[in-house]
Motif scaffolding. Sequence first.
Motif, mmCIF file in Angstrom:
data_model
loop_
_atom_site.group_PDB
_atom_site.id
_atom_site.type_symbol
_atom_site.label_atom_id
_atom_site.label_comp_id
_atom_site.label_asym_id
_atom_site.label_seq_id
_atom_site.Cartn_x
_atom_site.Cartn_y
_atom_site.Cartn_z
ATOM 1 N N ARG A 121 1.052 -1.132 0.148
ATOM 2 C CA ARG A 121 0.037 -0.003 0.039
ATOM 3 C C ARG A 121 1.082 1.190 -0.121
ATOM 4 O O ARG A 121 0.449 2.339 -0.421
ATOM 5 N N LEU A 122 2.222 1.120 0.536
ATOM 6 C CA LEU A 122 2.949 2.431 0.587
ATOM 7 C C LEU A 122 3.582 2.529 -1.016
ATOM 8 O O LEU A 122 4.085 3.541 -1.291
ATOM 9 N N GLY A 123 3.099 1.530 -1.752
ATOM 10 C CA GLY A 123 3.910 1.674 -3.197
ATOM 11 C C GLY A 123 4.828 0.738 -3.488
ATOM 12 O O GLY A 123 5.314 0.855 -4.722
ATOM 13 N N CYS A 124 5.228 -0.170 -2.588
ATOM 14 C CA CYS A 124 6.317 -1.195 -2.947
ATOM 15 C C CYS A 124 5.834 -2.429 -3.614
ATOM 16 O O CYS A 124 5.369 -3.314 -2.975
ATOM 17 N N LYS A 125 5.562 -2.036 -4.854
ATOM 18 C CA LYS A 125 4.774 -3.339 -5.615
ATOM 19 C C LYS A 125 5.515 -4.720 -5.687
ATOM 20 O O LYS A 125 6.817 -4.603 -5.955
ATOM 21 N N GLY A 126 4.759 -5.583 -5.428
ATOM 22 C CA GLY A 126 5.375 -6.951 -5.397
ATOM 23 C C GLY A 126 5.699 -7.370 -4.171
ATOM 24 O O GLY A 126 6.428 -8.429 -3.856
ATOM 25 N N TRP A 127 5.577 -6.543 -2.959
ATOM 26 C CA TRP A 127 5.947 -6.980 -1.682
ATOM 27 C C TRP A 127 4.855 -7.315 -0.892
ATOM 28 O O TRP A 127 5.377 -7.358 0.498
ATOM 29 N N GLY A 128 3.701 -7.424 -1.376
ATOM 30 C CA GLY A 128 2.579 -7.873 -0.560
ATOM 31 C C GLY A 128 2.664 -9.541 0.016
ATOM 32 O O GLY A 128 3.382 -10.197 -0.580
ATOM 33 N N TRP A 129 1.735 -9.657 0.773
ATOM 34 C CA TRP A 129 1.673 -11.272 1.396
ATOM 35 C C TRP A 129 1.419 -12.256 0.077
ATOM 36 O O TRP A 129 2.237 -13.326 -0.023
ATOM 37 N N ASN A 130 0.779 -12.015 -0.839
ATOM 38 C CA ASN A 130 0.468 -12.828 -2.007
ATOM 39 C C ASN A 130 1.827 -13.406 -2.619
ATOM 40 O O ASN A 130 2.058 -14.348 -3.179
ATOM 41 N N ASP A 131 2.552 -12.088 -3.006
ATOM 42 C CA ASP A 131 3.821 -12.301 -3.794
ATOM 43 C C ASP A 131 4.938 -12.904 -2.745
ATOM 44 O O ASP A 131 5.811 -13.794 -3.203
ATOM 45 N N GLU A 542 6.198 7.412 -2.539
ATOM 46 C CA GLU A 542 6.799 8.744 -2.075
ATOM 47 C C GLU A 542 8.341 8.647 -2.530
ATOM 48 O O GLU A 542 9.010 9.608 -1.838
ATOM 49 N N GLY A 543 8.776 7.713 -3.236
ATOM 50 C CA GLY A 543 10.413 7.730 -3.100
ATOM 51 C C GLY A 543 10.929 8.903 -3.826
ATOM 52 O O GLY A 543 11.640 9.508 -3.323
ATOM 53 N N LYS A 544 10.358 9.009 -5.128
ATOM 54 C CA LYS A 544 10.824 10.266 -5.854
ATOM 55 C C LYS A 544 12.398 10.411 -5.924
ATOM 56 O O LYS A 544 12.872 11.539 -5.438
ATOM 57 N N GLU A 545 13.137 9.324 -6.198
ATOM 58 C CA GLU A 545 14.570 9.375 -6.257
ATOM 59 C C GLU A 545 15.062 9.750 -5.088
ATOM 60 O O GLU A 545 16.148 10.501 -4.807
ATOM 61 N N GLY A 546 14.594 9.453 -3.763
ATOM 62 C CA GLY A 546 14.912 9.460 -2.606
ATOM 63 C C GLY A 546 14.591 10.991 -1.783
ATOM 64 O O GLY A 546 14.884 11.058 -0.655
ATOM 65 N N GLY A 547 14.076 11.716 -2.577
ATOM 66 C CA GLY A 547 13.730 12.907 -2.131
ATOM 67 C C GLY A 547 12.434 12.959 -1.077
ATOM 68 O O GLY A 547 12.322 13.803 -0.313
ATOM 69 N N GLY A 548 11.374 12.325 -1.713
ATOM 70 C CA GLY A 548 10.164 12.272 -0.720
ATOM 71 C C GLY A 548 10.087 11.087 0.340
ATOM 72 O O GLY A 548 9.219 10.880 0.961
ATOM 73 N N GLY A 549 11.100 10.105 0.303
ATOM 74 C CA GLY A 549 10.746 8.865 1.138
ATOM 75 C C GLY A 549 11.809 7.824 0.568
ATOM 76 O O GLY A 549 11.940 7.399 -0.534
ATOM 77 N N GLY A 550 12.244 7.143 1.490
ATOM 78 C CA GLY A 550 13.254 5.787 1.441
ATOM 79 C C GLY A 550 14.453 6.062 0.741
ATOM 80 O O GLY A 550 15.034 7.160 0.383
ATOM 81 N N VAL A 551 15.246 4.900 0.597
ATOM 82 C CA VAL A 551 16.549 4.912 0.101
ATOM 83 C C VAL A 551 16.794 4.149 -1.261
ATOM 84 O O VAL A 551 17.326 4.162 -2.039
ATOM 85 N N VAL A 552 15.793 3.030 -1.318
ATOM 86 C CA VAL A 552 15.816 2.408 -2.411
ATOM 87 C C VAL A 552 14.380 2.228 -2.923
ATOM 88 O O VAL A 552 13.458 2.516 -2.285
ATOM 89 N N ASP A 553 14.115 1.716 -4.175
ATOM 90 C CA ASP A 553 12.786 1.668 -4.792
ATOM 91 C C ASP A 553 12.371 0.061 -4.565
ATOM 92 O O ASP A 553 13.220 -0.603 -3.771
ATOM 93 N N GLU A 554 11.332 0.013 -5.335
ATOM 94 C CA GLU A 554 10.947 -1.482 -5.106
ATOM 95 C C GLU A 554 11.680 -2.550 -5.622
ATOM 96 O O GLU A 554 11.429 -3.741 -5.390
ATOM 97 N N ARG A 555 12.343 -2.211 -6.579
ATOM 98 C CA ARG A 555 13.398 -3.183 -7.207
ATOM 99 C C ARG A 555 14.733 -3.186 -6.359
ATOM 100 O O ARG A 555 15.517 -3.772 -6.864
#
Length: 601
Positions: A121-131, A542-555
């Motif tokens: 739900r945060l936008g980390c596609k592929g990281w939910g329970w089913n995957d 909210e990653g936005k190349e690290g500006g809006g949140g996080g250090v890595v993308d969903e890959r």
Amino acid sequence: MAKGDDAAKAFTEKQFDYLVIGGGTAGLVVAARLSERQDLNVGVLEAGHAIPDDTPAVSVPGRWGEGIGTGYDWQFETTSQKQLGGRKLAWPRGKALGGSAALNFMIWNRPSRDDLDAWERLGCKGWGWNDMLHYYKKSEMFVEPNDKAKLEHTIHYDREAHGTSGPVTVSFNKEHSVPHQYWHKTLENLGVATNKMHMSGSNTGAWTSMVAVNPQTATREYSATSYYKPVRDRKNLTVLTGAIVRDVVLEKSEGEWIAQGVRFEHDGSEYIAHASKEVVLSAGSIKSPQILELSGIGNPAILEKAGAQTKVVNKNVGENLQDHLMTATIYDIDPSVPTLDDLRVDPKLAAAADEEYKTRLTGPRTLLSCSMAYIPLSTLVPEAGISTLTSHLSTPTDLLSKAIASRLEPSANGGHVEYIFDVGNWNPFTPVQPGKKYATLLQILQYPFSRGSIHINPAAPHEAPIIDPRYYEDEGQIDREVQLHAAEFGQKILEAEPLKSFVKERVWPPKGVNNREWNEWIVGNTTTDWHPVATCAMGGKEGKEGGGGGVVDERLRVYGVKGLRVVDASIMPLQISAHLQATVYAIGEKGADVILEDAGA
């Protein structure tokens, strides 16, 4: 594994496609899976060394904890914690081939479905329970217990939820300490049902936990024994131990930073190894952000103080630290009940236990704590109390803060607090009395509002980083209040039959303390459960190349750098309600798949 004085030089002369920094839990998963491709050359740099197979402090389950504080441990500690009376806490981390899984207490469980779906739900596609369920199963080889053990130890599981051909052998303990027989009935008498599907997406309730132990050999399973040892003779896999990584070598090409290799120290000399495809950082929640900062990736204000050149600005590096917080209440029990403490004070009993383990693979040296329960907030805190907790929240403005705040909603049903009960004194602050025997109820807060940071030390950038979890500070005062409510429920557990008949009375904190004294006790006794995450978190929407949140993308690609990923517990954006071990293996499995997919393999 390379050996000898020329090991480092020989390592640097190899033509690697992938370099993995850290031969720990996730790092060895990645290395083993990538090297399944014979056309890929994989190198691993590990600061520690391989642990000999005949090291009882690591291999023997009933000697859990003995590896902590040894040469296989980084022996980190936090800064003085203002809300813990100025105390510094020890933060053990594995410094050996196999990482922290060589030091942990071998618990093997999974979070709830919603914990992982929250990542998605945060936008980390592929990281939910089913995957992720596929990767949990891919890592494990589940050994089923026999019918007698199921009945005797109240063992339940969903066979379809488990893997049967993965590298890590997992099982249920064959023997348990005396009070385990009372655990499930006691919780049921409090309205907490036994969860018969506790590895299938719902982790609330009571259960008998699985462990990372090979039942045929009665030895610990960790990534060095399960992922590395079976494939260590592969010609395209090279592991160099005793290699202290200094930084990732970044070069700029056409305005883009590219990871070209790794600078490391070995036996006092400095070397550079090169990677033609990618560098994979798997050094864990403490070392991974430090290495990124040493490489010039992070907050310029922090890097400048340490004399490091800023190459990629990302103020999220080292931030968002979330950890499980633990307290341990102690109860007096009948002195005839056998406990692990007996072996620690009586050499004859210890020798007898060692002999039984050696000859029959049974007895005290096989025992682990497996009486567990995960309790939702709604069970612990009355509705009016939850309103008080939410009053401490500032208005959430981003997806991550909103996700954390949602854990106080009345509908939230995750396991907010974990309880583990076993014989023995687990609290080093307990004023013990000669001739007394004790049992311990651990209560471990799973969804922390305390959020801290890990950054390089400006005075000594290459030494231990500054670890500041900021326990109970700011919104973290919610955690302290939840711990108070959890202590009340914990007392109910020990006052319910049949456990009530097993224990005598609470001795720490002393019987009859008032609310203020409980508060003081929690401040003086809270410690870490050694589960830090999120210091190199996935940025999601909210990653936005690290500006809006996080250090890595969903890959798992580091924002602003080509050819650099992070694959370990630090990428988790939100803490989970579970011990981390099984999830870190799953992260390693998924990380390896993602790397190969992006390479077009």
